[in-house]
Design a protein around this motif. Structure first.
Motif, mmCIF file in Angstrom:
data_model
loop_
_atom_site.group_PDB
_atom_site.id
_atom_site.type_symbol
_atom_site.label_atom_id
_atom_site.label_comp_id
_atom_site.label_asym_id
_atom_site.label_seq_id
_atom_site.Cartn_x
_atom_site.Cartn_y
_atom_site.Cartn_z
ATOM 1 N N GLU A 113 1.250 -1.206 -0.051
ATOM 2 C CA GLU A 113 -0.200 0.156 -0.183
ATOM 3 C C GLU A 113 0.815 1.219 -0.150
ATOM 4 O OE1 GLU A 113 -3.090 -0.803 3.724
ATOM 5 O OE2 GLU A 113 -3.788 -1.897 2.329
ATOM 6 N N ASP A 114 0.366 2.163 1.289
ATOM 7 C CA ASP A 114 1.312 3.589 0.483
ATOM 8 C C ASP A 114 2.516 3.013 1.568
ATOM 9 O OD1 ASP A 114 2.461 5.857 1.160
ATOM 10 O OD2 ASP A 114 0.638 7.098 2.329
ATOM 11 N N ALA A 115 3.304 3.568 0.871
ATOM 12 C CA ALA A 115 4.955 2.933 1.409
ATOM 13 C C ALA A 115 5.543 4.308 1.969
ATOM 14 C CB ALA A 115 5.768 2.579 0.860
ATOM 15 N N SER A 116 4.836 5.313 1.790
ATOM 16 C CA SER A 116 5.743 6.443 2.210
ATOM 17 C C SER A 116 5.567 7.282 3.818
ATOM 18 C CB SER A 116 5.068 7.982 1.588
ATOM 19 O OG SER A 116 3.491 7.883 2.113
ATOM 20 N N TYR A 117 5.272 5.905 4.771
ATOM 21 C CA TYR A 117 5.537 6.322 6.200
ATOM 22 C C TYR A 117 5.552 5.193 6.255
ATOM 23 C CZ TYR A 117 0.909 4.268 6.642
ATOM 24 O OH TYR A 117 -0.076 3.441 7.358
ATOM 25 N N SER A 118 5.963 4.440 7.447
ATOM 26 C CA SER A 118 5.668 3.188 8.452
ATOM 27 C C SER A 118 5.959 3.956 9.920
ATOM 28 C CB SER A 118 7.692 3.725 8.301
ATOM 29 O OG SER A 118 8.457 4.305 8.729
ATOM 30 N N HIS A 119 6.354 2.238 10.307
ATOM 31 C CA HIS A 119 5.365 2.010 11.437
ATOM 32 C C HIS A 119 6.617 1.554 12.236
ATOM 33 C CE1 HIS A 119 2.096 1.241 9.696
ATOM 34 N NE2 HIS A 119 0.967 1.551 10.405
ATOM 35 N N TRP A 120 6.944 2.039 13.815
ATOM 36 C CA TRP A 120 8.085 1.863 14.708
ATOM 37 C C TRP A 120 7.032 1.081 15.580
ATOM 38 C CZ3 TRP A 120 13.653 2.816 13.966
ATOM 39 C CH2 TRP A 120 14.119 2.452 12.341
ATOM 40 N N ILE A 121 7.536 0.213 15.968
ATOM 41 C CA ILE A 121 6.840 -0.634 16.999
ATOM 42 C C ILE A 121 7.907 -0.708 18.977
ATOM 43 C CG2 ILE A 121 7.990 -2.698 16.578
ATOM 44 C CD1 ILE A 121 4.418 -3.249 17.350
ATOM 45 N N TRP A 147 11.365 11.674 8.283
ATOM 46 C CA TRP A 147 12.170 11.044 9.246
ATOM 47 C C TRP A 147 11.911 11.707 10.618
ATOM 48 C CZ3 TRP A 147 17.263 8.501 9.192
ATOM 49 C CH2 TRP A 147 17.482 8.657 7.633
ATOM 50 N N ARG A 148 10.121 12.444 10.663
ATOM 51 C CA ARG A 148 9.245 12.977 11.610
ATOM 52 C C ARG A 148 7.753 11.910 12.212
ATOM 53 N NH1 ARG A 148 11.225 17.637 14.285
ATOM 54 N NH2 ARG A 148 12.423 18.681 12.970
ATOM 55 N N SER A 149 8.553 12.026 13.660
ATOM 56 C CA SER A 149 6.680 10.846 13.945
ATOM 57 C C SER A 149 5.532 12.180 13.074
ATOM 58 C CB SER A 149 6.904 11.585 15.307
ATOM 59 O OG SER A 149 7.646 10.108 15.708
ATOM 60 N N ILE A 150 4.218 11.947 12.866
ATOM 61 C CA ILE A 150 2.898 11.834 12.540
ATOM 62 C C ILE A 150 1.862 11.804 12.928
ATOM 63 C CG2 ILE A 150 4.089 12.967 9.996
ATOM 64 C CD1 ILE A 150 2.749 10.233 8.861
ATOM 65 N N GLY A 151 1.846 10.876 13.866
ATOM 66 C CA GLY A 151 0.715 10.566 14.589
ATOM 67 C C GLY A 151 1.472 8.774 15.159
ATOM 68 N N VAL A 152 0.342 8.111 15.136
ATOM 69 C CA VAL A 152 0.599 6.715 16.535
ATOM 70 C C VAL A 152 -0.400 5.423 15.782
ATOM 71 C CG1 VAL A 152 1.406 8.226 18.547
ATOM 72 C CG2 VAL A 152 -0.709 7.020 18.479
ATOM 73 N N MET A 153 -0.275 4.630 16.630
ATOM 74 C CA MET A 153 -1.291 3.094 16.666
ATOM 75 C C MET A 153 -0.943 2.424 17.900
ATOM 76 S SD MET A 153 -0.649 0.304 13.226
ATOM 77 C CE MET A 153 0.641 -0.540 13.935
ATOM 78 N N PHE A 154 -2.293 2.971 17.790
ATOM 79 C CA PHE A 154 -2.555 2.041 19.573
ATOM 80 C C PHE A 154 -3.063 0.459 18.910
ATOM 81 C CE2 PHE A 154 -3.595 6.622 20.578
ATOM 82 C CZ PHE A 154 -3.183 6.388 22.052
ATOM 83 N N ASP A 276 17.159 11.613 1.564
ATOM 84 C CA ASP A 276 17.210 10.101 1.617
ATOM 85 C C ASP A 276 15.618 9.262 2.309
ATOM 86 O OD1 ASP A 276 20.209 9.590 0.306
ATOM 87 O OD2 ASP A 276 20.227 10.100 2.279
ATOM 88 N N GLU A 277 15.673 8.699 1.577
ATOM 89 C CA GLU A 277 14.289 7.755 2.024
ATOM 90 C C GLU A 277 14.306 7.085 3.215
ATOM 91 O OE1 GLU A 277 9.965 4.996 0.644
ATOM 92 O OE2 GLU A 277 11.862 5.949 -0.451
ATOM 93 N N LEU A 278 13.838 7.145 4.587
ATOM 94 C CA LEU A 278 13.299 6.003 5.139
ATOM 95 C C LEU A 278 13.557 4.440 5.228
ATOM 96 C CD1 LEU A 278 14.846 5.641 8.543
ATOM 97 C CD2 LEU A 278 12.657 6.522 8.762
#
Length: 303
Positions: A113-121, A147-154, A276-278
């Motif tokens: 899907e959208d590969a422009s953002y990532s999850h860090w867990i 490389w900045r945080s834009i939200g969270v996933m609970f 550079d892309e993360l």
């Protein structure tokens, strides 16, 4: 990957040994795969254990019509989002801060899907007893350009085990008191519940959660290598403006994510935020598991 003093390493050899010398997964556990209902070898994709599973990315709502009671201007939504924004700004503004706080890379390279953002867990927060706590978000969503945080996933887990997710607010009129695990500001009232939790039942999402459990929680060490039928329930809260909803599943459009790149990477790398892309390739070896997701996809037919 090693965890503390435990010499535990995930590898193809380890997983194959745990599955008695055969591939860790068969094609069962996939409920639908297009018109034929089988793979090229004629093996059926249907399985009673996972009737809702699909080969392609797929998500469902943990609570039927759970978004109907949600409003971005509801006081509880406003308070929850403000709490998330404050925590991200103060504690987890960028990838470097996430690494320092114990977050692990969980790139969704297989979601297609959208590969422009990532999850860090954060395994510690997945394993604690907090639910919907802005101070302890199980996963942080990062824009891979800045490389900045834009939200969270609970993630709806308690002590590492999946639970039925609590509503963000609202409930039956008979609820005299908010539940013990209710989020900040929640009250017992007869409003239509706001419960925008979702799960992934598509093979890429199931594999991604399985990968986390193997790489970071070492489930294979206990012989637990089964692919789950679906992920735990998850809930996004976007700290930046989103045209759909604070709780939208998809990422905000690119124009909503324009911001100054992180001042520095926060770890040893030749890559630069904003240039550079993360991704896996820019991370130093000490931030990477023994095996990346693509190293284990051969164990899962259909990927």
């Amino acid at each position: 990957m090693s965890d503390g003093d435990d010499d535990v390493t995930i590898s193809r050899r380890t997983l194959l040994r745990a599955s008695a010398g055969t591939a860790a997964f068969s094609t069962v556990g996939v409920g639908s795969a297009g018109a034929s209902g089988s793979n090229a070898a004629g093996t059926p994709w249907f399985d009673d254990r996972c009737p809702d599973a699909t080969l392609e990315p797929n998500m469902g709502h943990c609570v039927e019509n759970g978004m109907e009671g949600c409003a971005d201007d509801h006081p509880t939504t406003t308070e929850l989002r403000s709490g998330v924004q404050a925590v991200l700004e103060e504690h987890y503004p960028d990838v470097g801060a996430l690494v320092d706080a114990g977050y692990q890379p969980y790139f969704d390279t297989l979601e297609r899907e959208d590969a422009s953002y990532s999850h860090w867990i954060n395994p510690e927060y997945v394993g604690d007893d907090a639910v919907l706590d802005p101070e302890r978000p199980e996963s942080v969503l990062v824009d891979d350009e800045s490389w900045r945080s834009i939200g969270v996933m609970f993630i709806a887990t308690r002590n590492g085990e999946e639970i039925d997710p609590p509503a963000v607010y609202g409930g039956e009129a008979s609820d005299a008191q908010p539940a013990d695990d209710a989020p900040i500001g929640a009250t017992a009232d007869p409003e239509t519940p706001c419960s925008p939790w979702h799960y992934h039942s598509g093979l890429p999402g199931r594999f991604a959660w399985w990968y986390y459990k193997q790489a970071y929680e070492h489930d294979f060490a206990d012989g637990d290598i089964d692919l789950p039928c679906r992920t735990p329930c998850m809930l996004h809260v976007w700290a930046i403006d989103h045209p759909e909803s604070v709780y939208a599943h998809n990422a905000p459009p690119a124009e909503s994510r324009e911001q100054e790149p992180a001042a520095e990477a926060g770890f040893e790398t030749d890559a630069e935020p904003g240039t550079d892309e993360l991704g896996w390739d820019v991370l130093p070896d000490d931030l990477q598991p023994e095996q990346r997701p693509e190293d284990l996809t051969a164990l899962v037919p259909g990927l």
